[in-house]
Design a protein around this motif. Structure first.
Motif, PDB file in Angstrom:
ATOM      1  N   SER A   4      -4.071   3.954  -4.311  1.00  0.00           N
ATOM      2  CA  SER A   4      -2.735   4.556  -4.524  1.00  0.00           C
ATOM      3  C   SER A   4      -1.725   4.214  -3.448  1.00  0.00           C
ATOM      4  O   SER A   4      -1.038   5.093  -2.926  1.00  0.00           O
ATOM      5  CB  SER A   4      -2.864   6.084  -4.633  1.00  0.00           C
ATOM      6  N   ARG A   5      -1.585   2.940  -3.107  1.00  0.00           N
ATOM      7  CA  ARG A   5      -0.581   2.550  -2.124  1.00  0.00           C
ATOM      8  C   ARG A   5       0.824   2.611  -2.719  1.00  0.00           C
ATOM      9  O   ARG A   5       1.019   2.412  -3.908  1.00  0.00           O
ATOM     10  CB  ARG A   5      -0.844   1.120  -1.612  1.00  0.00           C
ATOM     11  N   LEU A   6       1.803   2.861  -1.855  1.00  0.00           N
ATOM     12  CA  LEU A   6       3.204   2.917  -2.263  1.00  0.00           C
ATOM     13  C   LEU A   6       4.057   2.327  -1.152  1.00  0.00           C
ATOM     14  O   LEU A   6       3.945   2.718   0.008  1.00  0.00           O
ATOM     15  CB  LEU A   6       3.630   4.372  -2.543  1.00  0.00           C
ATOM     16  N   GLY A   7       4.910   1.387  -1.488  1.00  0.00           N
ATOM     17  CA  GLY A   7       5.797   0.806  -0.480  1.00  0.00           C
ATOM     18  C   GLY A   7       5.177  -0.382   0.236  1.00  0.00           C
ATOM     19  O   GLY A   7       4.061  -0.823  -0.072  1.00  0.00           O
ATOM     20  N   ARG A   8       5.887  -0.881   1.226  1.00  0.00           N
ATOM     21  CA  ARG A   8       5.480  -2.107   1.925  1.00  0.00           C
ATOM     22  C   ARG A   8       4.805  -1.862   3.265  1.00  0.00           C
ATOM     23  O   ARG A   8       4.213  -2.780   3.838  1.00  0.00           O
ATOM     24  CB  ARG A   8       6.705  -3.003   2.141  1.00  0.00           C
ATOM     25  N   ARG A   9       4.877  -0.646   3.787  1.00  0.00           N
ATOM     26  CA  ARG A   9       4.281  -0.373   5.094  1.00  0.00           C
ATOM     27  C   ARG A   9       2.760  -0.373   4.970  1.00  0.00           C
ATOM     28  O   ARG A   9       2.218  -0.040   3.909  1.00  0.00           O
ATOM     29  CB  ARG A   9       4.783   0.959   5.639  1.00  0.00           C
TER      30      ARG A   9
END
Length: 330
Positions: free
Chosen positions: A259-264
């Motif tokens: 469940s990753r979100l975004g670029r960080r």
């Protein structure tokens, strides 16, 4: 003499009211505007959430919710209410047990109001997150105290701690897993313990020493005073305990984060990256457990049982099965 009741609030993260785009958009806006979830300056968070996320992510998430929605409603809410009912039956008439959601319905505010109207003598809150995280546990406590602080008076509040390695939690999850694998006649080559992911910087911010978190490959292998509230370290301990309870080793079971979100950068290893690695090792039959969730939800029923299963078969895997969460089982 009036019955003196203790109020018990079981708090989970939340769910949209309906699996349509407007409802999911409202839910995502409430959820992602929480500074503990997306910890960037308010203006940038506002532009991000009400811009690209509301426009692009809400329809996709609504489509995903439609795949797992039950006739009675959200699986997470249904199982939560069933759990609250069973806990109330076990505790007896001296307790008033309710489910509350950090985001969505039933809200923490509505449940607290109901308890205060009942005249409870004490409120005990159990955030239903086995592993502590600022974005879940602390946020839920934030909202609970915000609601109570609006009252002129309120009863004592006791927040129960995280339970990532509690013997009862481990034994229950292990029993559910054994029963499921036996009754489904599924013999996995490997068990993957997949946890919800979080940004790396949130792990580092929980390290008050600023010299331990993610500084070494084995930094999460044991809990110390330095990493007591490290989500990743607690996930490791849950995994170790479940491996022992299930008779598994590091060779035939492993840990990952989804469940990753975004670029960080987010905490690793990533679940979607682990699948091809396991196939390269010759794993054909994979069971996935999600011990960060006490009830099945979008992240388990859609992300793992549907999408990960499709990815696994595309990689040439024979079968992938999701082990059910605890839900409201006895």
């Amino acid at each position: 003499m009036a019955l003196r009741k203790t109020g018990v609030i079981l708090i989970n993260l939340g769910s949209p009211d309906k699996p349509d785009t407007p409802s999911v958009r409202r839910y995502l806006q409430q959820f992602l505007m929480d500074w503990r979830v997306i910890d960037i300056p308010y203006l940038w968070r506002l532009l991000l959430v009400y811009g690209p996320i509301s426009i692009l992510r809400a329809p996709k998430s609504a489509h995903a919710y439609q795949k797992i929605w039950r006739k009675e409603g959200s699986p997470l809410v249904i199982e939560g209410h069933n759990l609250a009912k069973r806990v109330g039956e076990i505790l007896g008439a001296d307790y008033s047990v309710h489910l509350a959601m950090r985001y969505g319905s039933p809200s923490i505010e509505s449940v607290v109001k109901k308890m205060l109207d009942e005249g409870v003598e004490e409120i005990r809150a159990l955030p239903l997150y086995p592993q502590y995280a600022s974005a879940s546990t602390a946020s839920s406590v934030d909202e609970l105290t915000r609601v109570l602080n609006k009252e002129t008076s309120f009863p004592p509040l006791r927040v129960l701690p995280d339970f990532y390695d509690h013997p009862g939690f481990i034994a229950s999850f292990a029993e559910v897993t054994k029963t499921f694998l036996e009754t489904s006649n599924f013999q996995p080559d490997h068990i993957l313990f997949s946890y919800h992911g979080l940004p790396e910087h949130q792990m580092k911010s929980a390290d008050r020493s600023k010299s331990h978190c993610l500084q070494a490959a084995d930094c999460c292998n044991r809990i110390t005073a330095v990493n007591r509230f490290c989500y990743r370290a607690q996930c490791f301990q849950t995994t170790f305990a479940l491996q022992k309870a299930l008779g598994r080793t590091h060779e035939d079971s492993s840990l990952s984060f989804q469940s990753r979100l975004g670029r960080r950068p987010w905490i690793q290893p990533y679940t979607d990256f682990e699948l091809p690695i396991l196939r390269q090792r010759g794993v054909k039959r994979l069971a996935v457990m999600c011990p960060a969730f006490v009830a099945d939800c979008l992240e388990t029923l859609e992300e793992i049982a549907i999408r990960a299963d499709e990815d696994w078969k595309a990689l040439g895997g024979e079968a992938l099965t999701l082990v059910p969460s605890l839900n409201s089982e006895e």
